[in-house]
Design a protein around this motif. Sequence first.
Motif, mmCIF file in Angstrom:
data_model
loop_
_atom_site.group_PDB
_atom_site.id
_atom_site.type_symbol
_atom_site.label_atom_id
_atom_site.label_comp_id
_atom_site.label_asym_id
_atom_site.label_seq_id
_atom_site.Cartn_x
_atom_site.Cartn_y
_atom_site.Cartn_z
ATOM 1 N N ASP A 103 0.820 -1.216 0.000
ATOM 2 C CA ASP A 103 0.000 0.000 0.000
ATOM 3 C C ASP A 103 0.856 1.268 0.000
ATOM 4 O O ASP A 103 0.339 2.352 -0.284
ATOM 5 N N HIS A 104 2.106 1.156 0.380
ATOM 6 C CA HIS A 104 3.036 2.292 0.424
ATOM 7 C C HIS A 104 2.464 3.482 1.191
ATOM 8 O O HIS A 104 2.368 4.597 0.652
ATOM 9 N N SER A 167 11.284 -2.439 -5.942
ATOM 10 C CA SER A 167 11.881 -3.745 -6.216
ATOM 11 C C SER A 167 11.789 -4.649 -4.992
ATOM 12 O O SER A 167 11.478 -5.837 -5.101
ATOM 13 N N GLU A 168 12.032 -4.068 -3.825
ATOM 14 C CA GLU A 168 12.036 -4.852 -2.587
ATOM 15 C C GLU A 168 10.682 -5.477 -2.302
ATOM 16 O O GLU A 168 10.590 -6.673 -2.021
ATOM 17 N N VAL A 169 9.610 -4.666 -2.382
ATOM 18 C CA VAL A 169 8.293 -5.210 -2.042
ATOM 19 C C VAL A 169 7.800 -6.183 -3.106
ATOM 20 O O VAL A 169 7.105 -7.159 -2.792
ATOM 21 N N VAL A 198 1.932 -4.485 -10.948
ATOM 22 C CA VAL A 198 1.656 -3.393 -11.876
ATOM 23 C C VAL A 198 2.037 -2.032 -11.295
ATOM 24 O O VAL A 198 2.693 -1.230 -11.964
ATOM 25 N N PHE A 199 1.628 -1.745 -10.062
ATOM 26 C CA PHE A 199 1.920 -0.435 -9.470
ATOM 27 C C PHE A 199 3.423 -0.193 -9.394
ATOM 28 O O PHE A 199 3.907 0.893 -9.742
ATOM 29 N N GLU A 200 4.147 -1.183 -8.957
ATOM 30 C CA GLU A 200 5.598 -1.034 -8.827
ATOM 31 C C GLU A 200 6.323 -1.144 -10.156
ATOM 32 O O GLU A 200 7.511 -0.845 -10.234
ATOM 33 N N GLU A 275 -3.707 -15.793 -12.762
ATOM 34 C CA GLU A 275 -4.324 -15.234 -11.561
ATOM 35 C C GLU A 275 -4.076 -13.733 -11.516
ATOM 36 O O GLU A 275 -2.936 -13.283 -11.500
ATOM 37 N N VAL A 276 -5.160 -12.961 -11.481
ATOM 38 C CA VAL A 276 -5.060 -11.495 -11.465
ATOM 39 C C VAL A 276 -5.905 -10.983 -10.301
ATOM 40 O O VAL A 276 -7.088 -11.304 -10.191
ATOM 41 N N ARG A 277 -5.299 -10.160 -9.448
ATOM 42 C CA ARG A 277 -6.021 -9.616 -8.307
ATOM 43 C C ARG A 277 -5.411 -8.265 -7.890
ATOM 44 O O ARG A 277 -4.341 -7.895 -8.373
ATOM 45 N N ARG A 278 -6.104 -7.582 -7.003
ATOM 46 C CA ARG A 278 -5.631 -6.279 -6.550
ATOM 47 C C ARG A 278 -4.415 -6.416 -5.625
ATOM 48 O O ARG A 278 -3.435 -5.710 -5.758
ATOM 49 N N ARG A 279 -4.495 -7.289 -4.629
ATOM 50 C CA ARG A 279 -3.398 -7.516 -3.694
ATOM 51 C C ARG A 279 -3.258 -9.017 -3.432
ATOM 52 O O ARG A 279 -4.210 -9.736 -3.446
#
Length: 279
Positions: A103-104, A167-169, A198-200, A275-279
Amino acid sequence: MVSMFGFQVPTALLQGSAASADWEAVGHTVQDGWVNFGTRWGPWIFAALMGFVVVRGLLRASRYHAAEALHDADRQALRDRVAAAEARTDGEIVVVVVEASDDHPDAAWKAAAVTLAVGTLLLGGVLPTVGALGLVGLQAAIGAGGYALARMLADFRRSFVREARASEVAEEQALQELQRLDLTSKSGRSAVLLFVSVFEQRVVVLADEAAHAAAGENGWVAADAAVLGVLQSSGGSGGHLREALERGIDSVGETLAKALPATGERENRFDDDVEVRRR
C-alpha cells in the motif's frame, strides 16, 4: 555607455538602479515586489499545480489497474497461451498479477509533506493574513489534501516510491506467492513463476531448482524485458496488459522449451489460468 571609475557602465543599468531607488524612496523595498508577485500569482500557480496532478493522475489511472483490465476473452486467450507454451516443455508456467505489492503508506505521507512545503512557499503572501489559528488550519488542509490525493491517485503516490523500495516489495511478494502456491513441492522442480506487480512496474521470475539449473542465471532476463517493455511504453491497461503478459509467457515458454524440452511425461499440476487480483 557611461564611464564610471574607469569602467564603461550601460546607461540602462544606471536607469534600473535609479528606478529601484525611486521604488525604495516611497517606502517600498525590492523584496516587496516579490511578495506582491507571490501574493497575486502564488495561489494561482499552486492551484494549477494541483490541477495538473489531478488531471494527470486521472488520465494515467488505467496503467495501475489489473483486476478490471482483463476481460473474459483476455483471460481465455492467456490461458491458451500458457497451455501452448507448456506443450513444448516438461516445465510448467504459473502466472500471477497483482495491482500492487504494497500500500506504500509512507509515500502518501511524503506527498503530504511535499504538498505542504510547496503550498506554504506559493501561498506565503496569503498565509500571514489569516491569523495564527487560520494559518495552522490552512496548512493542515494543504497537507491533508496532498495526503488524500496520494491515496486516491496511484500515479501521484507512485512518484513518492523509491525504485529500490518498489523492487524490494515486489520481490518479497513474489516469494510469498511461491510459498502460497507451494510450487517447490508440487512441480517436480520444473515450474516457473511469472509474477507481475503493476503499481511497482516490476516483473519477478522465480524458477524452481531443475528449471533454474537448466536455464541458467540469465535465462529469464528476456521475460522481464518483454513484459516491462509493453507496460512502460503503453500504460499497461486493457489490451496492453494482455499483450505484456502474452510476451512474458512466450519468453518463459521459449526458455523452458530449450532448457527442458517436452518428453511427453509432464504432469499438469497447476491450472493454466492467469491469476489477477488487486493484492
